[in-house]
Design a protein around this motif. Structure first.
Motif, PDB file in Angstrom:
ATOM      1  N   ILE D  34     -13.002   7.703  -4.099  1.00 25.00           N
ATOM      2  CA  ILE D  34     -12.190   8.849  -3.686  1.00 25.00           C
ATOM      3  C   ILE D  34     -10.920   9.020  -4.511  1.00 25.00           C
ATOM      4  O   ILE D  34     -10.170   9.966  -4.301  1.00 25.00           O
ATOM      5  CB  ILE D  34     -11.794   8.723  -2.200  1.00 25.00           C
ATOM      6  N   ASP D  35     -10.644   8.085  -5.429  1.00 29.18           N
ATOM      7  CA  ASP D  35      -9.359   8.160  -6.125  1.00 29.18           C
ATOM      8  C   ASP D  35      -9.271   9.374  -7.033  1.00 29.18           C
ATOM      9  O   ASP D  35     -10.257   9.809  -7.630  1.00 29.18           O
ATOM     10  CB  ASP D  35      -9.139   6.884  -6.942  1.00 29.18           C
ATOM     11  N   ARG D  37      -6.949  10.732 -10.221  1.00 27.37           N
ATOM     12  CA  ARG D  37      -6.020  10.256 -11.249  1.00 27.37           C
ATOM     13  C   ARG D  37      -5.067  11.351 -11.696  1.00 27.37           C
ATOM     14  O   ARG D  37      -5.356  12.540 -11.506  1.00 27.37           O
ATOM     15  CB  ARG D  37      -6.813   9.777 -12.472  1.00 27.37           C
ATOM     16  N   THR D 114      -0.967  12.285  -7.158  1.00 22.34           N
ATOM     17  CA  THR D 114      -0.581  11.217  -6.238  1.00 22.34           C
ATOM     18  C   THR D 114      -0.551  11.731  -4.800  1.00 22.34           C
ATOM     19  O   THR D 114      -1.010  11.049  -3.878  1.00 22.34           O
ATOM     20  CB  THR D 114       0.801  10.653  -6.642  1.00 22.34           C
ATOM     21  N   LEU D 115      -0.011  12.944  -4.616  1.00 24.26           N
ATOM     22  CA  LEU D 115       0.047  13.520  -3.271  1.00 24.26           C
ATOM     23  C   LEU D 115      -1.365  13.813  -2.756  1.00 24.26           C
ATOM     24  O   LEU D 115      -1.707  13.502  -1.615  1.00 24.26           O
ATOM     25  CB  LEU D 115       0.875  14.817  -3.287  1.00 24.26           C
ATOM     26  N   ASP D 117      -4.230  12.547  -3.717  1.00 18.94           N
ATOM     27  CA  ASP D 117      -4.961  11.285  -3.506  1.00 18.94           C
ATOM     28  C   ASP D 117      -4.525  10.609  -2.216  1.00 18.94           C
ATOM     29  O   ASP D 117      -5.350  10.164  -1.421  1.00 18.94           O
ATOM     30  CB  ASP D 117      -4.709  10.350  -4.700  1.00 18.94           C
ATOM     31  N   TYR D 118      -3.215  10.570  -1.999  1.00 17.17           N
ATOM     32  CA  TYR D 118      -2.728   9.795  -0.857  1.00 17.17           C
ATOM     33  C   TYR D 118      -3.015  10.479   0.470  1.00 17.17           C
ATOM     34  O   TYR D 118      -3.471   9.844   1.423  1.00 17.17           O
ATOM     35  CB  TYR D 118      -1.223   9.509  -1.002  1.00 17.17           C
ATOM     36  N   ARG D 121      -6.610  10.007   1.285  1.00 17.77           N
ATOM     37  CA  ARG D 121      -7.110   8.673   1.646  1.00 17.77           C
ATOM     38  C   ARG D 121      -6.463   8.139   2.924  1.00 17.77           C
ATOM     39  O   ARG D 121      -7.069   7.322   3.623  1.00 17.77           O
ATOM     40  CB  ARG D 121      -6.937   7.693   0.499  1.00 17.77           C
ATOM     41  N   ALA D 122      -5.237   8.582   3.237  1.00 19.51           N
ATOM     42  CA  ALA D 122      -4.481   7.838   4.245  1.00 19.51           C
ATOM     43  C   ALA D 122      -3.887   8.683   5.366  1.00 19.51           C
ATOM     44  O   ALA D 122      -3.413   8.128   6.361  1.00 19.51           O
ATOM     45  CB  ALA D 122      -3.360   7.043   3.555  1.00 19.51           C
ATOM     46  N   MET D 123      -3.879   9.999   5.234  1.00 19.67           N
ATOM     47  CA  MET D 123      -3.220  10.830   6.248  1.00 19.67           C
ATOM     48  C   MET D 123      -4.234  11.669   7.008  1.00 19.67           C
ATOM     49  O   MET D 123      -5.260  12.008   6.434  1.00 19.67           O
ATOM     50  CB  MET D 123      -2.135  11.702   5.607  1.00 19.67           C
ATOM     51  N   PRO D 124      -3.994  12.073   8.249  1.00 17.70           N
ATOM     52  CA  PRO D 124      -2.856  11.634   9.045  1.00 17.70           C
ATOM     53  C   PRO D 124      -2.941  10.123   9.342  1.00 17.70           C
ATOM     54  O   PRO D 124      -4.027   9.581   9.492  1.00 17.70           O
ATOM     55  CB  PRO D 124      -2.956  12.454  10.329  1.00 17.70           C
ATOM     56  N   TRP D 125      -1.784   9.565   9.468  1.00 19.69           N
ATOM     57  CA  TRP D 125      -1.641   8.114   9.544  1.00 19.69           C
ATOM     58  C   TRP D 125      -2.540   7.489  10.616  1.00 19.69           C
ATOM     59  O   TRP D 125      -3.125   6.426  10.410  1.00 19.69           O
ATOM     60  CB  TRP D 125      -0.174   7.812   9.863  1.00 19.69           C
ATOM     61  N   PRO D 128      -6.820   8.527   9.421  1.00 18.82           N
ATOM     62  CA  PRO D 128      -7.025   8.746   7.985  1.00 18.82           C
ATOM     63  C   PRO D 128      -8.480   9.091   7.669  1.00 18.82           C
ATOM     64  O   PRO D 128      -9.379   8.732   8.421  1.00 18.82           O
ATOM     65  CB  PRO D 128      -6.637   7.398   7.368  1.00 18.82           C
ATOM     66  N   LYS D 129      -8.651   9.791   6.552  1.00 15.53           N
ATOM     67  CA  LYS D 129      -9.983  10.148   6.029  1.00 15.53           C
ATOM     68  C   LYS D 129     -10.743  11.085   6.966  1.00 15.53           C
ATOM     69  O   LYS D 129     -11.950  11.002   7.108  1.00 15.53           O
ATOM     70  CB  LYS D 129     -10.808   8.887   5.732  1.00 15.53           C
TER      71      LYS D 129
END
Ligand code: HEC
Ligand code: HEC
Ligand SMILES: [Ca+2]
Ligand SMILES: [Ca+2]
Ligand SMILES: [Ca+2]
Ligand SMILES: [Ca+2]
Ligand SMILES: [Ca+2]
Ligand SMILES: [Ca+2]
Ligand SMILES: [Co+2]
Ligand SMILES: [Co+2]
Lengths: 401, 240, 401, 240
Positions: D34-35, D37, D114-115, D117-118, D121-125, D128-129
């Motif tokens: 899922i990354d 770059r 970066t926004l 990707d993040y 992968r991680a939000m909502p806290w 996530p996903k």
């Protein structure tokens, strides 16, 4: 029939459901820090714990709990899995009330509180502790099913404390007359053992720290002796007193036990050193190889006389040997982890390991040990261990002729 | 041998620790210095009869060790009749050579001080350090009488204990001639690190007996739940 | 007024009541072996635990718990006291369902189960893990009271696992194009970090074992990366994936955090190495010297670039220095315990330690660090720590000019 | 550098481990890879408007980050108005130099990937996903609009994201010119191991403020109950 390994089960056409469907822990908010504030193993590790060997002892307080070597890694023993040997149970000593006395052939008998001892110069060193009776159940025949019971009276920790030599100097031991010391515990058994002065002045530690924290209660909290390389009983727990003397003390656990019955009917007394020994921990008795192919074969080696120089491993009962990797720092009188690769072809095999130490001593075969010492000893069985893998992949404890 | 416990350091305070701790008082030493050596250093004056020992034994010891110290319910027997007059004369218990016989405490012990010292420090097991010196004398006397080393009318004391030592059946049964005491002692067993074609015929001579397969519980529950080497379900018979 | 030490209280005429009257544990039968079957610290050690720093973080799951360095010994961290840093809480992963994937610039992308990984050749090595933000609260001023909070995002364990280089070889990484790897976790945060390929092929471990047992859940059970010498965040926990690539990934915790604001307003990105650092753990802030006289002054030193060569200690705020003892085996990228004797004369004193590593690098003074990096960084504060002892024996965290 | 991870060994089986593990399937890789770059490798095609982002934000993000992403209740603010048009032109946020200002996410971030990707992968806290790609596009768009990088009617997509990158206020704010990445990188700070008369005047310039003395709880309860260095009772005032 071999049970399929999980990685084969997972070879569905499209892929592994545990990859295609994200597991819950990837889609949730996890738990807080410091909960618990003192950490514990995963709930999936509950099988890995200390256990007694049923029938070995008649009581639970004069008994042994064995470390689960089949589930351990590296050379450090997690303190929660440290083997236990008590003669009169373990006690919860209040460290504020604990004292250490030095008396006997000294200029000035001394008393120390824990605060006093922790003010003094300290050392930290990694050493194994092995009970003299480790593998004792195996002198006659293959008797117990797993490496936990054959070799689990064994552990290795980083100990911190005051060098005993320093305390003996402070008390002004009699350099002309002193030959031995007696170490004594504060528990009900008031465990006592004679230690040679030369050894006492060498690398013996009056220890309070173990693996970064205070000793655990079962391991002598708040103070124990650590006598590196020597059978564990000398590393007196709940240590309350050191006496300097000129003769051995012949206390119960060096005059009635921890003596070795030789073929001529004499008992060897004051057999102390744990000679070089090794054992394969994985695979080992009670385990099953789930499929043919490559395996990392791993185990532990150690010597009470120095460092591990080399470990050889055989897969055909001792006919041919291969030298294993030694992991990490190889330290004196400490466990050394070894690893070697092996491909199981589905045929019966007998796995053995054999250590050579820094003195050149080579771990003996059982028959060599018996030739000299007979078969009625209990202590100091450092013979090569054999694990037999049968066609179904089951591993059994066996002894070869 | 290995590493010096203390490195050489540059701190001028390094060896100024002499003031830490304090002198032990005579009363403190008296309270804790309880060991009794083979030469009877440390043995307090006193005495006790077999007769007193017997009644004390019944009261405080027999429940665990049996009336005649021959029970192995709590511990292997202390005494059990394998000692002969010839042993007492020789100072060596011949039946130790007989692997069919249980090896009792009185068959093995070579120093009577060991019994005195141990009973005094550790027995009774559930109430250690509650016996008077005279009581310890009487209990040692009773055990000696059970092994026929002294008669029933014997009174053991600090004065005659050396004579009893001279009668101890296994008093010559210990050797310290071996290389396992000193760090630089010589090993008595030798192997070589032969690498190839070492054993001609490999034969298994001892297996775990079938009845012992599950005697330590189900081994499957003693191994990690995931592992290249999974635990065997020993509630099932072999090869199942 | 100085409080009397216990050993002085105990100096009654006849003697110490705790010696004259035997304590209960000397007159009783103790507890059974294997109770508990997994051992725990003494109840008298309850003060020694991991703690949060109030106000440091707004949540308990994106937070830190600090190791109580003031109560620890040697170089090994008891796993129950290992510091924690989570970004989305810790998770209880079922090891039977956990997988590791290798993808990206490789010949053959791979999937491994835990069984697969544990079949492979393994290594065991002792390494420190330090959070890049350790001592971050102290960049500006002395801010927190004890060494637990100033330096407690630090631990050292023996890790066992598969060399990452081996897995990369097995997947057939593209030797011409590959320059970086990305490591990714299986928790909610799916923590990701870029690692240089050169480093990935060096001493990085895909670890399952820690201090003789499996990793603890808070530390990544059942699998984590261990990237020795580098800020802890790279040692991705609950590791599920390694991707091989030709460019850095600039993920959140290397593009928004773990970047260092320099005086010119630029941020240094991919600052990774934990440079040489040391701290005196005893005495330290919040403690009190109970009397004048001799003390063992002890602490920890480490370097992300190699081994500790020497530790010097000052008692006068850095004017004069004395070289300390180094304990045990001094290992690369591992904590090293140091000890030095000192006599406190009752006057104010400022204690400092300063490490020199195997590259010749000398731990800087705070003002040297600030001269280059300013004062608005959060990460990589490896300045010399000062502890001031005042006349009453109280020890305080201070910073010198 | 240090020690080779594997020693040279004599086992003929040493490197026969190639068969362990198995190939990953395309579907498996798609599920986990899922990354995203900085060069947008890994970015799925899709798009999302600021407007959609705003309503999604209110529903799924605002409770923690605030309606305008400026709350620090759960986390430091993502956005808070310290970004100027000059910053956007220069690609460097000047107020990062102002130590009185809070440093927000949008002030620091140099790569829009970066926004994406993040958040993906991680939000909502707490869940996530669970966002679709289009939802992630819209949320990134909304955050960019809050920082006045894009207008309210903007629609972010894989096609125009590179243009947005060229507007990111701190896109030139990162340097990799330092010695802390490579093992053999050069250290930027130097000290010497002077041993005697090193500091002329030692002056304490910073103490823990008095109010902070007990701010971590009573330190006495954080030290061992016996120790040469006992814990200070910080419920009492200093020197008491
Ligand atoms: C509650 C049970 C119990 C009682 C009561 C008890 N014992 Fe014991 N005794 C034991 C156990 C268990 C051991 C073995 C301890 C060990 O393993 O170190 C033992 C060991 C001994 C030994 C050492 C034997 C050897 O070979 O090591 C002697 C001697 C002994 N007991 C004498 C006595 C005497 C005398 C008394 C009474 C004053 C007594 N015992 C009361 C349980 C008991
Ligand atoms: C339940 C609380 C909560 C919710 C709901 C939430 N967040 Fe967050 N968010 C956090 C926390 C806490 C962090 C910091 C995590 C860490 O420390 O790694 C964070 C971090 C972030 C960051 C990174 C900021 C930085 O500088 O590192 C972004 C961007 C973000 N959130 C966006 C969102 C978006 C978009 C949503 C909605 C889809 C959302 N958040 C929903 C709590 C929340
Ligand atoms: Ca015994
Ligand atoms: Ca090695
Ligand atoms: Ca004595
Ligand atoms: Ca963060
Ligand atoms: Ca040393
Ligand atoms: Ca990718
Ligand atoms: Co023992
Ligand atoms: Co961190």
């Amino acid at each position: 029939m071999l049970m399929p390994v999980i990685s084969q089960q997972a070879r569905a056409e499209e892929g592994d459901p545990d990859i295609l469907n994200l597991p819950p822990w990837s889609k949730m908010l996890g738990k807080s820090v410091a909960s618990p504030s003192y950490g514990q193993p995963s709930k999936y590790e509950a099988n890995i714990q200390r256990r007694q060997s049923p029938g070995l002892t008649q009581t639970d307080q004069a008994s042994v709990s064995f470390s689960p070597l089949q589930g351990m890694f590296g050379m450090i023993t997690a303190s929660g899995l440290h083997f236990e040997r008590h003669h009169q149970g373990w006690v919860d000593v209040d460290p504020r009330r604990h004292r250490l006395m030095i008396n006997g052939l000294v200029n000035s008998p001394k008393v120390f509180t824990m605060e006093d001892l922790m003010r003094l110069p300290s050392v930290s060193r990694i050493h194994f502790i092995e009970c003299g009776a480790n593998t004792g159940m195996e002198w006659g025949n293959a008797a117990v099913p797993t490496v936990q019971y054959t070799h689990g009276m064994l552990s290795c920790s980083e100990f911190t404390g005051v060098p005993l030599s320093l305390l003996l100097e402070m008390a002004g031991y009699d350099k002309a007359k002193a030959k031995y010391i007696l170490a004594e515990g504060a528990d009900g058994s008031a465990m006592t053992r004679t230690i040679d002065l030369e050894r006492a002045l060498d690398d013996v530690i009056v220890a309070y720290g173990m693996n970064g924290e205070m000793l655990r209660p079962e391991n002598g909290y708040p103070l124990r002796l650590v006598v590196p390389g020597v059978q564990g009983v000398s590393s007196v727990k709940w240590l309350r007193r050191i006496e300097v003397g000129d003769q051995p003390y012949a206390t119960k656990d060096e005059a009635i036990h921890y003596i070795d019955l030789m073929p001529d009917g004499q008992h060897r007394q004051y057999t102390s050193i744990q000679e070089a020994k090794s054992v394969i921990t994985n695979p080992s008795g009670g385990q099953r190889l789930m499929s043919q192919g490559f395996y990392n074969v791993t185990g532990l080696a150690w010597s009470g006389r120095g460092t591990v120089k080399k470990v050889d491993v055989s897969f055909d009962g001792g006919r041919n040997w291969y030298t294993a990797n030694l992991e990490g720092a190889v330290l004196p009188k400490a466990l050394t982890r070894f690893n070697i690769g092996w491909v199981w072809d589905g045929k019966p095999a007998i796995l053995q390991s054999r250590v050579t130490d820094s003195t050149g001593y080579v771990q003996p075969m059982k028959r060599q040990l018996k030739e000299v010492r007979g078969s009625r000893s209990v202590y100091h069985n450092n013979a090569i261990q054999s694990w037999r893998v049968n066609e179904s992949g089951e591993v059994e404890n066996v002894q070869t002729a | 041998d290995t590493e010096a416990p203390l490195n050489s350091v540059s701190s001028p305070w390094q060896s100024s620790y002499e003031s830490v701790g304090r002198s032990a008082t005579p009363a403190e030493i008296a309270s804790w210095d309880i060991d009794v050596r083979p030469d009877f250093t440390g043995l307090p004056a006193g005495s006790g009869s077999v007769e007193d020992g017997e009644s004390l034994w019944m009261e405080r010891c027999a429940s665990c060790h049996g009336d005649f110290a021959d029970s192995n319910k709590f511990f292997s027997p202390l005494v059990s009749g394998n000692i002969t007059e010839a042993d007492i004369a020789a100072g060596h218990v011949a039946s130790l050579n007989d692997s069919t016989r249980v090896r009792t405490t009185l068959m093995k012990v070579a120093t009577v001080s060991t019994l005195w010292d141990y009973i005094n420090r550790a027995m009774p097991w559930n109430a250690p350090k509650t016996l008077s010196s005279d009581e310890v004398y009487s209990l040692v006397a009773y055990l000696l009488s059970l092994a026929y080393i002294v008669d029933y009318d014997f009174v053991l004391s600090n004065e005659n204990i050396a004579e009893v030592q001279a009668l101890l059946p296994n008093r010559n049964g210990m050797t310290q001639e071996h290389g396992l005491w000193k760090v630089d002692g010589l090993a008595d067993v030798n192997n070589t690190d032969c690498m190839n074609n070492c054993e001609q015929a490999v034969k298994v001579e001892s297996f775990i007996p079938d009845f012992a397969r599950n005697a330590h519980g189900n081994l499957q529950q003693q191994m990690r739940v995931f592992d290249p080497f999974q635990g065997i379900d020993t509630t099932q018979s072999k090869g199942a």
